[in-house]
Design an enzyme around this catalytic site. Sequence first.
Site, mmCIF file in Angstrom:
data_model
loop_
_atom_site.group_PDB
_atom_site.id
_atom_site.type_symbol
_atom_site.label_atom_id
_atom_site.label_comp_id
_atom_site.label_asym_id
_atom_site.label_seq_id
_atom_site.Cartn_x
_atom_site.Cartn_y
_atom_site.Cartn_z
ATOM 1 N N MET A 35 12.496 -94.042 30.469
ATOM 2 C CA MET A 35 12.580 -93.410 29.151
ATOM 3 C C MET A 35 13.910 -93.640 28.436
ATOM 4 O O MET A 35 14.210 -92.977 27.449
ATOM 5 C CB MET A 35 12.275 -91.905 29.231
ATOM 6 C CG MET A 35 10.892 -91.585 29.741
ATOM 7 S SD MET A 35 9.591 -92.453 28.814
ATOM 8 C CE MET A 35 9.696 -91.652 27.215
ATOM 9 N N GLU A 36 14.731 -94.580 28.940
ATOM 10 C CA GLU A 36 15.904 -94.978 28.161
ATOM 11 C C GLU A 36 15.452 -95.610 26.848
ATOM 12 O O GLU A 36 14.466 -96.341 26.795
ATOM 13 C CB GLU A 36 16.744 -96.003 28.933
ATOM 14 C CG GLU A 36 17.619 -95.419 30.012
ATOM 15 C CD GLU A 36 18.534 -96.470 30.612
ATOM 16 O OE1 GLU A 36 18.670 -97.564 30.007
ATOM 17 O OE2 GLU A 36 19.095 -96.210 31.693
ATOM 18 N N GLN A 94 22.655 -74.382 14.673
ATOM 19 C CA GLN A 94 23.797 -74.077 15.544
ATOM 20 C C GLN A 94 25.083 -74.505 14.829
ATOM 21 O O GLN A 94 25.804 -75.385 15.266
ATOM 22 C CB GLN A 94 23.657 -74.798 16.880
ATOM 23 C CG GLN A 94 22.439 -74.368 17.681
ATOM 24 C CD GLN A 94 22.402 -75.006 19.053
ATOM 25 O OE1 GLN A 94 23.379 -74.963 19.798
ATOM 26 N NE2 GLN A 94 21.257 -75.606 19.397
ATOM 27 N N HIS A 127 20.552 -76.504 6.574
ATOM 28 C CA HIS A 127 20.402 -75.076 6.848
ATOM 29 C C HIS A 127 21.655 -74.298 6.447
ATOM 30 O O HIS A 127 21.566 -73.155 5.985
ATOM 31 C CB HIS A 127 20.103 -74.862 8.327
ATOM 32 C CG HIS A 127 19.878 -73.430 8.702
ATOM 33 N ND1 HIS A 127 18.801 -72.704 8.233
ATOM 34 C CD2 HIS A 127 20.588 -72.599 9.496
ATOM 35 C CE1 HIS A 127 18.863 -71.469 8.726
ATOM 36 N NE2 HIS A 127 19.934 -71.379 9.479
ATOM 37 N N LYS A 190 15.422 -57.490 6.803
ATOM 38 C CA LYS A 190 14.852 -57.459 8.143
ATOM 39 C C LYS A 190 15.953 -57.282 9.173
ATOM 40 O O LYS A 190 17.118 -57.600 8.935
ATOM 41 C CB LYS A 190 14.081 -58.748 8.433
ATOM 42 C CG LYS A 190 14.948 -59.973 8.627
ATOM 43 C CD LYS A 190 14.136 -61.200 8.954
ATOM 44 C CE LYS A 190 15.061 -62.407 9.200
ATOM 45 N NZ LYS A 190 14.317 -63.644 9.454
ATOM 46 N N ARG A 192 16.721 -58.391 13.101
ATOM 47 C CA ARG A 192 16.292 -59.231 14.211
ATOM 48 C C ARG A 192 16.774 -58.622 15.522
ATOM 49 O O ARG A 192 17.975 -58.526 15.776
ATOM 50 C CB ARG A 192 16.833 -60.648 14.050
ATOM 51 C CG ARG A 192 16.274 -61.646 15.061
ATOM 52 C CD ARG A 192 16.845 -63.040 14.843
ATOM 53 N NE ARG A 192 16.451 -63.604 13.564
ATOM 54 C CZ ARG A 192 15.308 -64.239 13.364
ATOM 55 N NH1 ARG A 192 14.432 -64.362 14.338
ATOM 56 N NH2 ARG A 192 15.021 -64.729 12.182
ATOM 57 N N ASP A 220 9.855 -72.150 11.698
ATOM 58 C CA ASP A 220 9.778 -72.584 13.091
ATOM 59 C C ASP A 220 8.589 -71.915 13.773
ATOM 60 O O ASP A 220 7.473 -72.426 13.740
ATOM 61 C CB ASP A 220 11.094 -72.256 13.799
ATOM 62 C CG ASP A 220 11.194 -72.887 15.173
ATOM 63 O OD1 ASP A 220 10.160 -73.305 15.733
ATOM 64 O OD2 ASP A 220 12.311 -72.969 15.718
ATOM 65 N N SER A 221 8.778 -70.746 14.340
ATOM 66 C CA SER A 221 7.658 -70.046 14.979
ATOM 67 C C SER A 221 6.719 -69.425 13.953
ATOM 68 O O SER A 221 5.565 -69.136 14.254
ATOM 69 C CB SER A 221 8.194 -68.953 15.916
ATOM 70 O OG SER A 221 8.838 -67.935 15.177
ATOM 71 N N SER A 224 8.843 -64.731 11.302
ATOM 72 C CA SER A 224 9.550 -64.101 10.189
ATOM 73 C C SER A 224 8.797 -64.276 8.882
ATOM 74 O O SER A 224 8.683 -63.349 8.078
ATOM 75 C CB SER A 224 10.959 -64.696 10.055
ATOM 76 O OG SER A 224 11.735 -64.389 11.177
#
Length: 310
Positions: A35-36, A94, A127, A190, A192, A220-221, A224
């Site tokens: 997988m390189e 991040q 972001h 909200k 979290r 994403d999920s 929210s």
Amino acid sequence: MKIVACNSNLPLADAVATELGMPLCNVTVRRFADMEVFVEIHENVRGEDVFVVQSTCTPTNDNLMELLVMLDALRRGSARRITAVMPYFGYARQDRKSGPRTPISAKLVANLLVEAGANRVLTLDLHAMQIQGFFDIPVDNLYAAPLFVRDIKERYGDRDLMIVSPDVGGVVRARQLAQRLNTDLAIIDKRRERAGVSEVMNVIGDVKGRHCLLVDDIVDSGGSLCNAAQAIANNGAASVGAYVTHGVLTGSAVERIGNSCIEMLTLTDSIKATEAVSAAKNIRQITIAGLLARAMRAVSDESSVSSLFD
């Protein structure tokens, strides 16, 4: 100029090349047995202005490595200038230390891109705007807002609209869209409790009887977004839709959105649609190919990129 496509979003790269009226550069991006990542460029790029189109989306690390290896190959092939075109910039969430002994991975990725050979970065709806400062090379951050405004006007016409930010952090983005549409703004307050889990506390603004559109940069999920939509519906909104730039949509996000009160979630094609997304009845994509093509042409011609923000 030459356009190089890695594997994360080939349909978008093809569309950009079509907009520019030129073929994609002939390259090979494949894997060895372990997988390189292996890259081979089959055209002369010496002295060329090269744009590498690659979103660092799922599988994030594989796609990031493809981009880094491609940048290195182009640098060693003596390309005059290399622009990393990243419609979706992975690791952007991040952007700061979230606690003791945690990384700032967005800065690490910025360092990797520069060391690999990128002379410039072209991206869409970062972001966090401060990520531009992580680079010591030029960064052009495009905005999906003009595309959203045009689409909203076509789809919603003269409806009594209200733009809604799903959290306090997205207020600036939502306010800018509301100003473009000359409509009101509401905010979801909200709390979290832990990562990936949110609890809607309050809706700031009178949404009763209004056609509400949630606006965000990443879904994403979907938790929210769906919680915010339900809170708006509970407060008497006539309908709830959503406009989000990057559809990460991990896990059961598509199913969650399908079962929610969101009438239609509109995404850009910064991330290639999965089969589940393509089959979903209340999820659609609008293309950013024209926007990227115009920005790439402006960079190549040394003309204004900021004019594309209007």
